[in-house]
Write an enzyme that holds these catalytic residues in place. Structure first.
Site, mmCIF file in Angstrom:
data_model
loop_
_atom_site.group_PDB
_atom_site.id
_atom_site.type_symbol
_atom_site.label_atom_id
_atom_site.label_comp_id
_atom_site.label_asym_id
_atom_site.label_seq_id
_atom_site.Cartn_x
_atom_site.Cartn_y
_atom_site.Cartn_z
ATOM 1 N N ASP A 11 0.850 -1.184 0.000
ATOM 2 C CA ASP A 11 0.000 0.000 0.000
ATOM 3 C C ASP A 11 0.887 1.235 0.000
ATOM 4 O O ASP A 11 1.752 1.392 0.877
ATOM 5 C CB ASP A 11 -0.900 0.016 1.232
ATOM 6 C CG ASP A 11 -1.999 -1.043 1.153
ATOM 7 O OD1 ASP A 11 -2.069 -1.752 0.136
ATOM 8 O OD2 ASP A 11 -2.779 -1.153 2.120
ATOM 9 N N ASP A 132 -15.233 -2.964 -1.826
ATOM 10 C CA ASP A 132 -14.846 -2.700 -0.434
ATOM 11 C C ASP A 132 -16.119 -2.461 0.358
ATOM 12 O O ASP A 132 -16.857 -1.513 0.085
ATOM 13 C CB ASP A 132 -13.942 -1.473 -0.356
ATOM 14 C CG ASP A 132 -12.720 -1.607 -1.268
ATOM 15 O OD1 ASP A 132 -12.239 -2.735 -1.451
ATOM 16 O OD2 ASP A 132 -12.266 -0.578 -1.801
#
Length: 252
Positions: A11, A132
């Site tokens: 990330d 998500d």
């Protein structure tokens, strides 16, 4: 049966490799100032794919960590999938021509499904949709906003679009090492005919063993982040478990 893929996550925030807790940018832990070195370490450990997220891009709506992604592409030969800030065809095409194997479209999949369909038509096998969810509802804009759409409804939207995979993340579990939400992931997989990747909460070898059970054969794999970085999950042990299961399904 194809072996389960364990995707190590990188990330990216301000050019560094970080992990968040439940998507909260204020709770970012820096694990490596050199994302390309981290990618090379994952390659050396034997991983077969990389999962990259441009966190700043997810909030900004456009690529913000391009230099870091390009440094990773230059450093490793592993195929990689990339999400975060991919909301128009120019960005999709730009990443794919630079060497990204698969792009993940999240926010734009909710707001402009036709864009996803057109991208999947133009780039077969290279478009994934990021779903998500928090308590079953889909979040957008780097998880900063909630939509009214359910994860399963969003998945069904792309049933016949030629999408390569759905990346399903349980936001409540992301970064907190409480285990994958297998039940919700399998429910999504049962609702669609698209391969699903589990994300959020992978904590230990027990999660990898769970992924190797027969009911999870419909899943493409799982993403691991914090557990790999803090040593809770031993990469070589996990990958050996996956290899052994592929050779002898009874081993799992």
């Amino acid at each position: 049966m194809a072996p389960v893929i364990l995707f190590p996550a990188i990330d990216l925030k301000e050019g560094r490799c970080v992990r968040l807790v439940q998507g909260d940018m204020s709770q970012a832990t820096v694990f490596n100032d050199d994302p390309a070195a981290q990618a090379a370490a994952f390659e050396a450990e034997g991983f077969t794919w990389l999962h990259l997220v441009d966190l700043d891009g997810a909030f900004a709506g456009r690529p913000m960590n391009a230099a870091a992604v390009e440094s990773i592409l230059a450093r490793v030969s592993l195929p990689l999938q990339l999400g975060g800030g991919i909301r128009d065809m120019k960005t999709v095409e730009g990443w794919l021509t630079r060497g990204v194997r698969r792009v993940i479209i999240g926010t734009a999949a909710v707001r402009d499904p036709d864009f996803v369909r057109e991208a999947a038509r133009r780039f077969p096998g290279q478009i994934a949709v990021g779903i998500d969810a928090r308590e079953g509802r889909v979040a957008v804009e780097g998880w900063a906003r909630m939509s009214e759409m359910s994860a399963e409804d969003l998945g069904r939207t792309f049933e016949d679009a030629g999408v390569a995979a759905l990346v399903y993340t349980d936001i409540a579990r992301d970064g907190v090492l409480t285990g994958l939400n297998i039940e919700a992931t399998l429910a999504l997989a049962a609702a669609v005919g698209i391969p699903v990747i589990a994300s959020g909460g992978l904590a230990s070898l027990d999660d990898v063993r769970r992924m190797l059970q027969p009911d999870c054969a419909v899943l493409e794999g799982a993403i691991s982040g914090r557990a790999l970085y803090d040593g809770r999950l031993d990469a070589r042990e996990a990958l050996a478990l996956i290899r052994n299961a592929a050779q002898d399904p009874a081993h799992a």
